[in-house]
Write a protein that holds these residues in place. Structure first.
Motif, mmCIF file in Angstrom:
data_model
loop_
_atom_site.group_PDB
_atom_site.id
_atom_site.type_symbol
_atom_site.label_atom_id
_atom_site.label_comp_id
_atom_site.label_asym_id
_atom_site.label_seq_id
_atom_site.Cartn_x
_atom_site.Cartn_y
_atom_site.Cartn_z
ATOM 1 N N GLU A 167 0.821 -1.212 0.000
ATOM 2 C CA GLU A 167 0.000 0.000 0.000
ATOM 3 C C GLU A 167 0.854 1.261 0.000
ATOM 4 O O GLU A 167 0.539 2.236 -0.673
ATOM 5 C CB GLU A 167 -0.937 0.014 1.216
ATOM 6 C CG GLU A 167 -1.732 1.307 1.302
ATOM 7 C CD GLU A 167 -2.815 1.316 2.360
ATOM 8 O OE1 GLU A 167 -2.914 0.358 3.135
ATOM 9 O OE2 GLU A 167 -3.569 2.309 2.390
ATOM 10 N N ASP A 197 -0.926 -5.157 2.755
ATOM 11 C CA ASP A 197 -1.356 -3.977 3.511
ATOM 12 C C ASP A 197 -0.642 -4.043 4.860
ATOM 13 O O ASP A 197 -0.951 -4.899 5.701
ATOM 14 C CB ASP A 197 -2.880 -3.975 3.715
ATOM 15 C CG ASP A 197 -3.348 -2.647 4.296
ATOM 16 O OD1 ASP A 197 -2.512 -1.940 4.898
ATOM 17 O OD2 ASP A 197 -4.536 -2.318 4.155
ATOM 18 N N GLY A 253 -6.628 -0.562 8.817
ATOM 19 C CA GLY A 253 -7.308 -0.014 9.988
ATOM 20 C C GLY A 253 -6.444 1.056 10.650
ATOM 21 O O GLY A 253 -6.378 1.136 11.884
ATOM 22 N N THR A 254 -5.821 1.870 9.831
ATOM 23 C CA THR A 254 -4.906 2.895 10.366
ATOM 24 C C THR A 254 -5.622 3.830 11.337
ATOM 25 O O THR A 254 -5.065 4.206 12.375
ATOM 26 C CB THR A 254 -4.283 3.706 9.201
ATOM 27 O OG1 THR A 254 -3.617 2.794 8.332
ATOM 28 C CG2 THR A 254 -3.278 4.727 9.710
ATOM 29 N N GLY A 281 -13.856 -1.064 10.842
ATOM 30 C CA GLY A 281 -12.798 -0.152 10.408
ATOM 31 C C GLY A 281 -11.530 -0.795 9.885
ATOM 32 O O GLY A 281 -10.524 -0.106 9.731
ATOM 33 N N GLU A 289 -18.466 -3.930 0.882
ATOM 34 C CA GLU A 289 -17.854 -2.600 0.880
ATOM 35 C C GLU A 289 -17.466 -2.242 -0.544
ATOM 36 O O GLU A 289 -17.220 -3.123 -1.373
ATOM 37 C CB GLU A 289 -16.622 -2.542 1.804
ATOM 38 C CG GLU A 289 -16.115 -1.108 1.971
ATOM 39 C CD GLU A 289 -15.165 -0.890 3.153
ATOM 40 O OE1 GLU A 289 -15.091 -1.752 4.059
ATOM 41 O OE2 GLU A 289 -14.492 0.162 3.154
ATOM 42 N N GLY A 314 -14.996 0.842 -2.848
ATOM 43 C CA GLY A 314 -13.926 1.822 -2.665
ATOM 44 C C GLY A 314 -12.702 1.204 -2.011
ATOM 45 O O GLY A 314 -11.813 1.923 -1.553
ATOM 46 N N LEU A 315 -12.648 -0.112 -1.967
ATOM 47 C CA LEU A 315 -11.493 -0.785 -1.359
ATOM 48 C C LEU A 315 -10.378 -0.965 -2.388
ATOM 49 O O LEU A 315 -10.601 -0.902 -3.595
ATOM 50 C CB LEU A 315 -11.909 -2.153 -0.819
ATOM 51 C CG LEU A 315 -12.798 -2.119 0.416
ATOM 52 C CD1 LEU A 315 -13.324 -3.517 0.733
ATOM 53 C CD2 LEU A 315 -12.054 -1.545 1.620
#
Ligand code: IPD
Length: 271
Positions: free
Chosen positions: A68, A88, A92-93, A190, A209, A211-212
């Motif tokens: 990422e 990644d 869940g930053t 999240g 979901e 937009g991933l």
């Protein structure tokens, strides 16, 4: 399991553990920056990726690494590649920055476009998920299966909201409005990789979901499939890690969730 896969699985597990220890250790010292209006990045995202990259590429210099924080990947760059890691380093930053424990590390290995290994770690929960194509899915070494819930009214479902509202799908509120009245309850934890791991081990019955990115879902897809679940796009089409839209379920509620999604704005619009 082939030697190629067995060796990569061991190294991926080691990388996830080392990155997890690092994330816990440096939690109080991080600097937070923004990649977009709502999209956070920290020194921990970058440090975790550097650790994972170094471990993987040191062992397998011939493999391609997509992370990422180092540029990620897209369908064009991915297609035709023999062996690829999709990582990644901190999913869940926002949770991590805010002191919630729902964050993780996602490491996937693909050969010729096919997922062979998926590893997801939730370091503060002491959880390590792993799956190998054709070999089942495991949590801390114990086999996991998706849930047996077959009705929407009994289903616990999770979703997420895109940081950048999708031009075709708004911000997901139409789907939430349609689906919440049908189900037992909704969660927004999240961390998409952990949502997929939660479907795989039966804590959740479904997840959707849009937009991933590929690194959010590349490992979790294999976990869900290997645990007996189903993963697709919003119209039931085969899942594409670059499409940004995903529906993952215990299989039993898949058609019901797709039908509910079809009533929303993003329904059958393929990306
Ligand atoms: C995010 C999480 C979140 C999802 C976002 C992702 P990040 O990943 O998975 O649940 O809703 O779309 O970007 O940015 O924390 O790695």
């Amino acid at each position: 399991m082939s030697e190629l896969v067995a060796k990569r699985l061991q190294v991926a597990l080691q990388a996830a553990k080392e990155a997890g220890d690092y994330l816990i250790r440096i939690k109080r010292e991080i600097a937070v920056d923004k990649k977009g209006a709502r999209d956070l990045v920290t020194t921990a995202d970058r440090g975790s990726e550097a650790i994972i990259r170094q471990i993987l590429i040191n062992e397998f210099p011939e493999d391609v690494f997509f992370g990422e924080e180092s540029g990620g990947t897209d369908a064009a760059a991915f297609s035709g590649l023999e062996r690829v890691w999709i990582v990644d380093p901190l999913d869940g930053t926002t949770n991590y920055v805010r002191g919630f424990t729902d964050y993780g590390i996602s490491i996937a290995f693909y050969e010729k476009g096919r997922p062979l290994i998926g590893v997801i770690a939730a370091p503060e929960k002491g959880e390590l998920f792993q799956a190998v194509a054709g070999q089942g899915a495991f949590l801390n070494g114990e086999p996991i299966r998706v849930s047996q819930v077959s009705t929407m009214i009994d289903a616990l479902v999770a979703t997420g909201f895109p940081y950048e509202p999708d031009e075709r799908g708004g911000n997901n509120t139409d789907h939430v409005a349609n689906i919440v009245p049908l189900i037992h309850d909704l969660r927004r934890m999240g961390a998409a990789a952990l949502d997929l791991a939660s479907v795989a081990c039966g804590r959740l019955d479904g997840f959707w979901e849009f937009g991933l990115s590929a690194w959010d879902v590349a490992a979790g897809i294999l976990l869900v499939q290997e645990a007996g679940g189903m993963v697709s796009g919003f119209a039931g089409e085969p899942v594409n890690i670059f499409a940004g839209r995903i529906v993952a379920t215990n299989r039993l509620i898949h058609q019901l969730l797709l039908a509910a999604l079809a009533r929303g704005q993003t329904g059958f619009v393929a990306k």
